[in-house]
Design a protein around this motif. Structure first.
Motif, PDB file in Angstrom:
ATOM      1  N   LYS A   8       0.840  -1.196   0.000  1.00  0.00           N
ATOM      2  CA  LYS A   8       0.000   0.000   0.000  1.00  0.00           C
ATOM      3  C   LYS A   8       0.877   1.249   0.000  1.00  0.00           C
ATOM      4  O   LYS A   8       1.945   1.256   0.624  1.00  0.00           O
ATOM      5  CB  LYS A   8      -0.922   0.016   1.231  1.00  0.00           C
ATOM      6  N   ASP A  10       0.813   5.710   0.177  1.00  0.00           N
ATOM      7  CA  ASP A  10       0.170   7.020   0.280  1.00  0.00           C
ATOM      8  C   ASP A  10       0.638   7.857  -0.903  1.00  0.00           C
ATOM      9  O   ASP A  10       1.821   7.806  -1.289  1.00  0.00           O
ATOM     10  CB  ASP A  10       0.563   7.707   1.593  1.00  0.00           C
ATOM     11  N   GLU A 156     -13.474  11.729   6.798  1.00  0.00           N
ATOM     12  CA  GLU A 156     -12.154  12.045   6.258  1.00  0.00           C
ATOM     13  C   GLU A 156     -12.104  11.657   4.785  1.00  0.00           C
ATOM     14  O   GLU A 156     -12.798  10.730   4.351  1.00  0.00           O
ATOM     15  CB  GLU A 156     -11.059  11.289   7.024  1.00  0.00           C
ATOM     16  N   TRP A 158      -9.176  10.935   1.521  1.00  0.00           N
ATOM     17  CA  TRP A 158      -7.776  10.771   1.153  1.00  0.00           C
ATOM     18  C   TRP A 158      -7.669   9.916  -0.120  1.00  0.00           C
ATOM     19  O   TRP A 158      -8.668   9.406  -0.635  1.00  0.00           O
ATOM     20  CB  TRP A 158      -6.970  10.141   2.283  1.00  0.00           C
ATOM     21  N   GLU A 160      -5.099   6.820  -1.964  1.00  0.00           N
ATOM     22  CA  GLU A 160      -4.036   5.844  -1.779  1.00  0.00           C
ATOM     23  C   GLU A 160      -3.993   4.894  -2.964  1.00  0.00           C
ATOM     24  O   GLU A 160      -4.951   4.788  -3.745  1.00  0.00           O
ATOM     25  CB  GLU A 160      -4.212   5.060  -0.480  1.00  0.00           C
ATOM     26  N   ALA A 188       2.615   3.221   2.730  1.00  0.00           N
ATOM     27  CA  ALA A 188       1.485   3.684   3.533  1.00  0.00           C
ATOM     28  C   ALA A 188       1.818   3.667   5.020  1.00  0.00           C
ATOM     29  O   ALA A 188       2.488   2.754   5.514  1.00  0.00           O
ATOM     30  CB  ALA A 188       0.258   2.833   3.258  1.00  0.00           C
ATOM     31  N   ALA A 189       1.337   4.681   5.714  1.00  0.00           N
ATOM     32  CA  ALA A 189       1.551   4.758   7.162  1.00  0.00           C
ATOM     33  C   ALA A 189       0.676   3.760   7.908  1.00  0.00           C
ATOM     34  O   ALA A 189       0.967   3.393   9.042  1.00  0.00           O
ATOM     35  CB  ALA A 189       1.261   6.179   7.651  1.00  0.00           C
ATOM     36  N   SER A 190      -0.428   3.320   7.262  1.00  0.00           N
ATOM     37  CA  SER A 190      -1.340   2.365   7.890  1.00  0.00           C
ATOM     38  C   SER A 190      -1.503   1.159   6.989  1.00  0.00           C
ATOM     39  O   SER A 190      -1.451   1.264   5.762  1.00  0.00           O
ATOM     40  CB  SER A 190      -2.707   3.015   8.128  1.00  0.00           C
ATOM     41  N   SER A 192      -4.167  -0.650   6.562  1.00  0.00           N
ATOM     42  CA  SER A 192      -5.497  -0.797   5.986  1.00  0.00           C
ATOM     43  C   SER A 192      -6.215   0.550   5.994  1.00  0.00           C
ATOM     44  O   SER A 192      -5.892   1.451   6.777  1.00  0.00           O
ATOM     45  CB  SER A 192      -6.325  -1.820   6.773  1.00  0.00           C
ATOM     46  N   LYS A 193      -7.218   0.672   5.136  1.00  0.00           N
ATOM     47  CA  LYS A 193      -8.028   1.896   5.107  1.00  0.00           C
ATOM     48  C   LYS A 193      -8.739   2.092   6.433  1.00  0.00           C
ATOM     49  O   LYS A 193      -8.821   3.209   6.963  1.00  0.00           O
ATOM     50  CB  LYS A 193      -9.051   1.822   3.970  1.00  0.00           C
ATOM     51  N   ARG A 196      -6.397   3.359   9.081  1.00  0.00           N
ATOM     52  CA  ARG A 196      -6.107   4.777   8.884  1.00  0.00           C
ATOM     53  C   ARG A 196      -7.267   5.636   9.361  1.00  0.00           C
ATOM     54  O   ARG A 196      -7.062   6.669  10.004  1.00  0.00           O
ATOM     55  CB  ARG A 196      -5.837   5.037   7.406  1.00  0.00           C
ATOM     56  N   GLY A 199      -7.661   5.317  13.363  1.00  0.00           N
ATOM     57  CA  GLY A 199      -6.532   5.961  14.033  1.00  0.00           C
ATOM     58  C   GLY A 199      -6.411   5.614  15.499  1.00  0.00           C
ATOM     59  O   GLY A 199      -6.403   4.440  15.893  1.00  0.00           O
TER      60      GLY A 199
END
Length: 495
Positions: A8, A10, A156, A158, A160, A188-190, A192-193, A196, A199
């Motif tokens: 994944k 970003d 939110e 975004w 990806e 990706a910082a996470s 999974s969606k 993210r 959080g």
């Protein structure tokens, strides 16, 4: 069921998927093709699934609408289980809900979030048209149903990109990722969606971890790994996955063995050990019948055709499979009971807040090296007792104790391989050899008993029982050989 392996990324708002035709192995770039999807995610009100990296959703749109459960397998890989859409949009299908019982512990599964996604799919194909990698460029609107756990409703947005292996391999995935990163994508910082979107709302277990390098740290890390292994096999056992009963039984035995061996480091586990012994016994009945069925099938294939008379294959198949099915029913009943869920709760509590002794704060190699040596010493003492026992029946029981001690010594040494290296590997190898040779003898004795039982049923039905005698003779000879070979194996294990 499918294994999902993906990377994944970003990406910034103005990101463009680069020309992928230069990716080695890719002959055709197909797409992009646009889909619109809406997925509602389910979890317990306290987000127990999300805290374990598990996602459960009901998705409409795209080319795989349905209920999807994703279970973590390894870094970058998840197992996906899917069933078709059901009429109800708010009730999780039982066959999916069952798969997460080890985590939900019967808490209700409710909608916690929604993801509306505009997806543009590009497929990298080889010269034969096979899809190697699928690239999904997602523009996402996520809505958190914060009222489920007392938070605020939140929205939110975004973007990806995901690159997923289809018929390709990790090499294709690596090269695709390199091209995407070169164009401006970042890992990706996470994972999974949903992760993210939720959080900080996802709870994190407050582990009371001992300091690195201490005996406590090594033992707690090992206990945690085996608790994770046990719970990871839970959904596989419920869906009768290949080798799942065996793997879950092994995890329970390793946990119990570690608690016994490392009782000087983590104390107060006697009651948990008894519950682990219970669930291992429940699983063991089904596992043993599975092994016996395979064993007899192999043995029958080794018998000359002229010596196989009567419907022995049908009887052994039918009887053993019926007994195995009954044993699996008992496994299912046990794993739906309060006793089992209480055991899982206690295991979670143990690794989150382990009852450490002062010994846990000492240097790991000095403390745990002695434990490994002591564990093998226990095998030697059990063998000396067996050798000094005159009564054959009592000696048989004593040798079974030698086998159990060898298994415990093996598990103890294996748990310390990363700490003690070759020393632990050698200990584990010799303990395993002793265990396996004694196991051949024990398995042969059990197999003979089952064959005698089956022969009695066959005789009562008027069937020819000659071949049962042949199999008993073969099992007896195999058990005798292992018994006679044991002194040599034992002598070699002392070197």
């Amino acid at each position: 069921m499918a294994l999902e392996v993906e990377d994944k990324f970003d990406v910034p708002a103005g990101f463009l998927i680069p020309d992928m035709s230069g990716v080695p192995g890719c002959a055709v770039v197909a797409g992009p093709k646009t889909y619109r999807m809406v997925a509602v995610y389910f979890d317990t009100p306290d987000l127990r699934l999300a805290s374990r990296g598990i996602t459960l959703r009901r998705r409409r749109g795209g080319d795989d609408a349905g209920w999807h459960l994703k279970l973590p397998k390894a870094k970058g890989a998840r197992e996906e289980i899917g069933v078709p859409l059901t009429r109800s949009a708010t009730v999780v299908p039982p066959e999916i809900a069952d798969m997460v019982l080890a985590y939900s512990r019967r808490e209700p599964l409710v909608p916690v979030a929604e993801l509306a996604t505009r997806r543009e799919v590009t497929v990298l194909r080889d010269a034969d048209g096979r899809p190697l990698i699928e690239i999904a460029d997602d523009t996402v609107k996520g809505t958190v149903y914060g009222d489920v756990w007392g938070g605020a409703r939140r929205v939110e947005r975004w973007r990806e990109v995901e690159a997923e292996i289809k018929d390709g391999d990790t090499g294709h995935l690596k090269r695709t990722g390199k091209a995407l990163r070169k164009a401006g994508a970042t890992p990706a910082a996470s994972g999974s969606k949903l992760g993210r979107l939720l959080g900080d709302a996802v709870p994190v277990s407050p582990l009371a971890e001992p300091a690195g390098g201490t005996a406590g740290r090594v033992v707690v890390d090992y206990l945690k790994s085996q608790v994770d292994a046990l719970t990871a096999q839970d959904p596989q056992v419920r869906r009768e996955g290949y080798d799942a009963v065996h793997q879950m039984r092994v995890a329970s035995r390793r946990l119990r063995s570690a608690m016994k061996s490392f009782g000087g480091v983590v104390a107060g586990t006697d009651e948990i050990q008894e519950e682990l012994r219970w669930i291992a016994a429940v699983l063991g009945e089904a596992r043993d019948l599975e092994v016996i069925h395979e064993r007899f099938g192999t043995l029958l294939r080794s018998v000359p055709a002229g010596l196989v008379v009567g419907p022995i294959r049908v009887r052994l198949d039918d009887d053993l499979l019926a007994r195995h099915r009954e044993a699996l029913v008992r496994v299912d009943e046990a794993m739906r009971g309060e006793r089992y869920f209480a055991l899982l709760d206690r295991l979670d509590a143990l690794v989150a807040n382990p009852p450490l002794t002062p010994l846990a704060m000492k240097q790991a190699d000095k403390v745990l090296g002695k434990v490994a040596v002591k564990s093998w010493g226990r095998v030697v003492r059990r063998y000396d007792i067996a050798q000094s026992t005159a009564d054959p029946c009592e000696r048989e029981i004593a040798m079974h104790d030698v086998r159990k001690a060898a298994k415990r010594a093996r598990y103890t040494a294996e748990s310390l391989k990363s700490l003690l290296g070759d020393r632990a590997t050698a200990m584990a190898r010799r303990a395993k050899t002793v265990q396996e040779v004694l196991g051949v003898h024990q398995d042969g004795v059990v197999a003979q008993e089952i064959l005698v039982e089956e022969a009695a049923r066959a005789r009562a039905a008027g069937e020819d029982t000659f071949t049962y005698g042949v199999l008993v003779g073969l099992e007896h000879a195999e058990a005798k050989r292992s018994h006679e070979d044991f002194p040599r194996v034992w002598a070699e294990a002392q070197i």
